[in-house]
Design a protein around this motif. Structure first.
Motif, PDB file in Angstrom:
ATOM      1  N   ALA A  78     -29.373  22.749  -7.767  1.00 42.79           N
ATOM      2  CA  ALA A  78     -29.080  23.097  -6.377  1.00 42.79           C
ATOM      3  C   ALA A  78     -30.350  22.963  -5.541  1.00 42.79           C
ATOM      4  O   ALA A  78     -31.440  23.331  -5.982  1.00 42.79           O
ATOM      5  CB  ALA A  78     -28.543  24.519  -6.288  1.00 42.79           C
ATOM      6  N   ILE A  79     -30.194  22.433  -4.336  1.00 44.40           N
ATOM      7  CA  ILE A  79     -31.296  22.325  -3.380  1.00 44.40           C
ATOM      8  C   ILE A  79     -30.932  23.190  -2.171  1.00 44.40           C
ATOM      9  O   ILE A  79     -29.837  23.075  -1.629  1.00 44.40           O
ATOM     10  CB  ILE A  79     -31.515  20.863  -2.925  1.00 44.40           C
ATOM     11  N   ALA A  80     -31.845  24.055  -1.773  1.00 45.48           N
ATOM     12  CA  ALA A  80     -31.664  24.961  -0.635  1.00 45.48           C
ATOM     13  C   ALA A  80     -33.052  25.276  -0.085  1.00 45.48           C
ATOM     14  O   ALA A  80     -34.061  24.956  -0.725  1.00 45.48           O
ATOM     15  CB  ALA A  80     -30.955  26.243  -1.091  1.00 45.48           C
ATOM     16  N   PRO A  81     -33.140  25.893   1.083  1.00 47.74           N
ATOM     17  CA  PRO A  81     -34.462  26.228   1.620  1.00 47.74           C
ATOM     18  C   PRO A  81     -35.309  26.991   0.608  1.00 47.74           C
ATOM     19  O   PRO A  81     -34.824  27.896  -0.077  1.00 47.74           O
ATOM     20  CB  PRO A  81     -34.129  27.087   2.836  1.00 47.74           C
ATOM     21  N   GLY A  82     -36.554  26.564   0.487  1.00 40.14           N
ATOM     22  CA  GLY A  82     -37.483  27.194  -0.449  1.00 40.14           C
ATOM     23  C   GLY A  82     -37.535  26.531  -1.813  1.00 40.14           C
ATOM     24  O   GLY A  82     -38.324  26.930  -2.659  1.00 40.14           O
ATOM     25  N   VAL A  83     -36.717  25.500  -2.042  1.00 44.01           N
ATOM     26  CA  VAL A  83     -36.694  24.787  -3.326  1.00 44.01           C
ATOM     27  C   VAL A  83     -37.454  23.475  -3.199  1.00 44.01           C
ATOM     28  O   VAL A  83     -37.297  22.754  -2.213  1.00 44.01           O
ATOM     29  CB  VAL A  83     -35.238  24.507  -3.774  1.00 44.01           C
ATOM     30  N   ILE A  84     -38.277  23.187  -4.198  1.00 41.47           N
ATOM     31  CA  ILE A  84     -38.983  21.906  -4.278  1.00 41.47           C
ATOM     32  C   ILE A  84     -38.477  21.158  -5.511  1.00 41.47           C
ATOM     33  O   ILE A  84     -38.160  21.781  -6.528  1.00 41.47           O
ATOM     34  CB  ILE A  84     -40.515  22.100  -4.347  1.00 41.47           C
ATOM     35  N   TYR A  85     -38.356  19.861  -5.394  1.00 43.66           N
ATOM     36  CA  TYR A  85     -38.114  19.036  -6.582  1.00 43.66           C
ATOM     37  C   TYR A  85     -39.143  17.922  -6.597  1.00 43.66           C
ATOM     38  O   TYR A  85     -39.547  17.415  -5.558  1.00 43.66           O
ATOM     39  CB  TYR A  85     -36.677  18.500  -6.655  1.00 43.66           C
ATOM     40  N   ALA A  86     -39.603  17.600  -7.800  1.00 42.55           N
ATOM     41  CA  ALA A  86     -40.631  16.584  -7.974  1.00 42.55           C
ATOM     42  C   ALA A  86     -40.133  15.532  -8.953  1.00 42.55           C
ATOM     43  O   ALA A  86     -39.722  15.863 -10.066  1.00 42.55           O
ATOM     44  CB  ALA A  86     -41.928  17.208  -8.470  1.00 42.55           C
ATOM     45  N   LEU A  87     -40.155  14.296  -8.517  1.00 40.90           N
ATOM     46  CA  LEU A  87     -39.742  13.157  -9.336  1.00 40.90           C
ATOM     47  C   LEU A  87     -40.995  12.634 -10.033  1.00 40.90           C
ATOM     48  O   LEU A  87     -41.571  11.624  -9.645  1.00 40.90           O
ATOM     49  CB  LEU A  87     -39.066  12.115  -8.455  1.00 40.90           C
TER      50      LEU A  87
END
Length: 121
Positions: A78-87
């Motif tokens: 899940a992506i929502a405010p405050g979440v980071i994802y790194a590829l």
């Protein structure tokens, strides 16, 4: 020192759009920082399968909701405010936006500025 405003980037050559997204490149290779930073909007309902073979990317969500699916594992996050994802491994992924999402994204090495997905990036 580099000082730049979003208002100054919007409508310039560094305001780049494609199906389902708009990326305002705040820093590019020309700035000599070694990375690119963008203010990116993913439109509500967009679904994009992406893979960056030459760049690593990290995205920090500041508004909206969506999800990212790792196509190698099938894992969905899940992506929502405050979440980071790194590829961090040139991950092939599908990004889905349930709402309009706004992301601050960093690419390394830096992008020249006006490239789009599927054009070698």
């Amino acid at each position: 020192m580099i000082v730049r405003s979003l208002d100054g980037v919007i409508g310039s050559a560094h305001d780049v759009s494609g199906p389902g997204w708009n990326s305002r490149r705040m820093l590019t290779a020309r700035d000599g920082m070694g990375y690119t930073m963008t203010d990116t909007v993913i439109f509500a309902g967009a679904e994009m399968t992406l893979e960056y073979k030459s760049h690593l990317e990290a995205c920090y969500c500041i508004s909206g909701r969506g999800e990212i699916e790792d196509l190698a594992t099938g894992q969905v996050h899940a992506i929502a405010p405050g979440v980071i994802y790194a590829l961090n491994a040139h991950d092939r992924h599908t990004l889905r936006a349930f709402d309009e999402m706004r992301l601050v994204c960093t690419f390394a090495p830096a992008l020249p500025g006006a490239e789009i997905h599927g054009k070698g990036y």
